[in-house]
Enzyme design. Structure first.
Site, mmCIF file in Angstrom:
data_model
loop_
_atom_site.group_PDB
_atom_site.id
_atom_site.type_symbol
_atom_site.label_atom_id
_atom_site.label_comp_id
_atom_site.label_asym_id
_atom_site.label_seq_id
_atom_site.Cartn_x
_atom_site.Cartn_y
_atom_site.Cartn_z
ATOM 1 C CE1 TYR A 33 1.052 -0.261 4.415
ATOM 2 C CE2 TYR A 33 -0.038 1.877 4.385
ATOM 3 C CZ TYR A 33 0.786 0.955 5.007
ATOM 4 O OH TYR A 33 1.343 1.268 6.223
ATOM 5 N NE ARG A 52 6.963 3.961 0.548
ATOM 6 C CZ ARG A 52 6.716 4.751 1.589
ATOM 7 N NH1 ARG A 52 7.681 5.035 2.452
ATOM 8 N NH2 ARG A 52 5.521 5.267 1.769
ATOM 9 N NE ARG A 100 -5.561 -19.924 3.467
ATOM 10 C CZ ARG A 100 -4.661 -20.755 3.977
ATOM 11 N NH1 ARG A 100 -4.594 -22.003 3.561
ATOM 12 N NH2 ARG A 100 -3.837 -20.352 4.928
ATOM 13 C CE LYS A 147 3.166 3.042 3.077
ATOM 14 N NZ LYS A 147 3.227 3.106 4.531
ATOM 15 C CD GLU A 179 10.025 1.652 10.665
ATOM 16 O OE1 GLU A 179 9.959 2.611 9.895
ATOM 17 O OE2 GLU A 179 9.936 0.462 10.286
ATOM 18 C CG LEU A 203 8.301 2.324 4.867
ATOM 19 C CD1 LEU A 203 8.046 1.058 4.049
ATOM 20 C CD2 LEU A 203 7.014 3.071 5.091
HETATM 21 N N1 PMP Z 1 7.705 3.696 9.043
HETATM 22 C C1 PMP Z 1 6.570 2.987 9.078
HETATM 23 C C2 PMP Z 1 6.559 1.680 9.790
HETATM 24 C C3 PMP Z 1 5.395 3.485 8.471
HETATM 25 O O1 PMP Z 1 4.261 2.770 8.503
HETATM 26 C C4 PMP Z 1 5.433 4.764 7.846
HETATM 27 C C5 PMP Z 1 4.203 5.378 7.230
HETATM 28 N N2 PMP Z 1 3.513 4.544 6.411
HETATM 29 C C6 PMP Z 1 6.653 5.466 7.836
HETATM 30 C C7 PMP Z 1 7.770 4.896 8.443
HETATM 31 C C8 PMP Z 1 6.772 6.817 7.180
HETATM 32 O O2 PMP Z 1 6.811 6.695 5.775
HETATM 33 P P1 PMP Z 1 6.285 7.875 4.840
HETATM 34 O O3 PMP Z 1 7.056 9.086 5.233
HETATM 35 O O4 PMP Z 1 6.621 7.430 3.467
HETATM 36 O O5 PMP Z 1 4.820 8.027 5.111
#
Ligand code: PMP
Length: 283
Positions: A33, A52, A100, A147, A179, A203
């Site tokens: 996503y 991305r 499945r 993601k 994070e 991410l």
């Molecule tokens: N880390 C994680 C785990 C996230 O879910 C997100 C937001 N989706 C981010 C970092 C920040 O990424 P972005 O700046 O691309 O929204």
């Protein structure tokens, strides 16, 4: 709510939009996503998010949805049809519908679902007051750079934060902060901005990339390295970044107030620069 949403090539009222129970996004979280923010009715960082998305699809050997080349137009159409001024467009691609099986299906057509969400970002209370975070063990899978929609552990972490009277959780692995549950994490010490470097562990935030570029342009020192919760608690300030929160100050970690316990100047300045620059570049 009666939004117009987009499902597999069609704009539909949200209560008529459906996906099969055999969709692999539903059965196996076999889906990726993106969230593109909307400000003043315009899209922020569109190119970065689509790049991305392309990488996430490729890392999972997932085909591009057939509307891949029309994504800008569909984003704009959803903003227009739903009169979105501030908020975001959520986009999800799944591997598609198949009986499945753990083995990837050969000829499934990827599912593409998109919808708008209205939300106040500029004037959010969190941006003014700052947020409180708790630390929890990072129990997500090892490819956090992709993601995917596997968001159960981040949901659990946010629920743990809420139960502890905090706003969010910072995830910790082998003693170091990876994070935030849905954002990238930073601390500031003696004017230096410290954040974990890019790897499979986090991410690769689109907001992170822009904020670090703006920080460098403003002659701020950036150090990409691991840090612990103890180092964070002793920092002058801290903040998080994401598409839906921009730059948001962190004022408390595991019950310890940072500095004066109020949003710090570095986070405040970066937030201002980020809003100004993204507004200018919005499409
Ligand atoms: N880390 C994680 C785990 C996230 O879910 C997100 C937001 N989706 C981010 C970092 C920040 O990424 P972005 O700046 O691309 O929204």
């Amino acid at each position: 709510m009666n939004r117009t949403v987009f499902v597999n090539g069609e704009y539909l009222p949200e209560d008529q939009a459906t996906v099969s129970i055999f969709d692999r996004g539903f059965l196996m979280a076999d889906a990726v996503y993106e969230v593109v923010s909307v400000l003043d009715g315009k899209l922020l960082e569109f190119a970065g998010h689509i790049k991305r998305l392309e990488r996430s699809l490729s890392e999972l050997d997932m085909a591009k949805p057939k509307d891949f080349d029309n994504l800008l137009e569909i984003h704009r159409e959803l903003v227009a049809r739903n009169s979105v001024q501030e908020g975001g467009i959520y986009l999800q691609v799944t591997r598609g519908v198949a009986d499945r099986d753990f083995i990837y299906p050969k000829d499934a057509e990827p599912t593409l679902v998109m919808f708008s969400q209205e939300r106040s970002i500029i004037g959010s209370p969190a941006a003014k007051a700052g947020v409180k975070v708790i630390s929890v063990e990072d129990q997500r899978w090892g490819r956090r750079d992709i993601k995917t929609v596997q968001l159960l552990y981040p949901s659990m972490a946010k629920m743990m934060a809420k139960a502890a009277g905090a706003d969010d959780a910072w995830l910790v692995e082998d003693g170091f902060v990876t994070e935030g549950s849905s954002n990238n994490a930073y601390i500031v010490k003696d004017g230096k901005i410290i954040t974990r470097s890019l790897s499979h562990d986090i991410l690769h935030g689109i907001t992170r990339a822009s904020v670090l570029r703006y920080a460098a342009e403003a002659q701020m020192v950036v150090e990409e390295r691991n840090f612990t919760i103890a180092e964070a608690q002793a920092a002058d300030e801290a903040f998080i970044t994401s598409a839906s929160t921009f730059v948001t100050p962190v004022v408390e970690i595991d019950g310890t107030k940072l500095g004066a316990g109020a949003p710090g100047p570095v986070a405040g300045r970066l937030r201002e620069i980020y809003i100004e620059e993204s507004r200018k570049a919005a499409i």
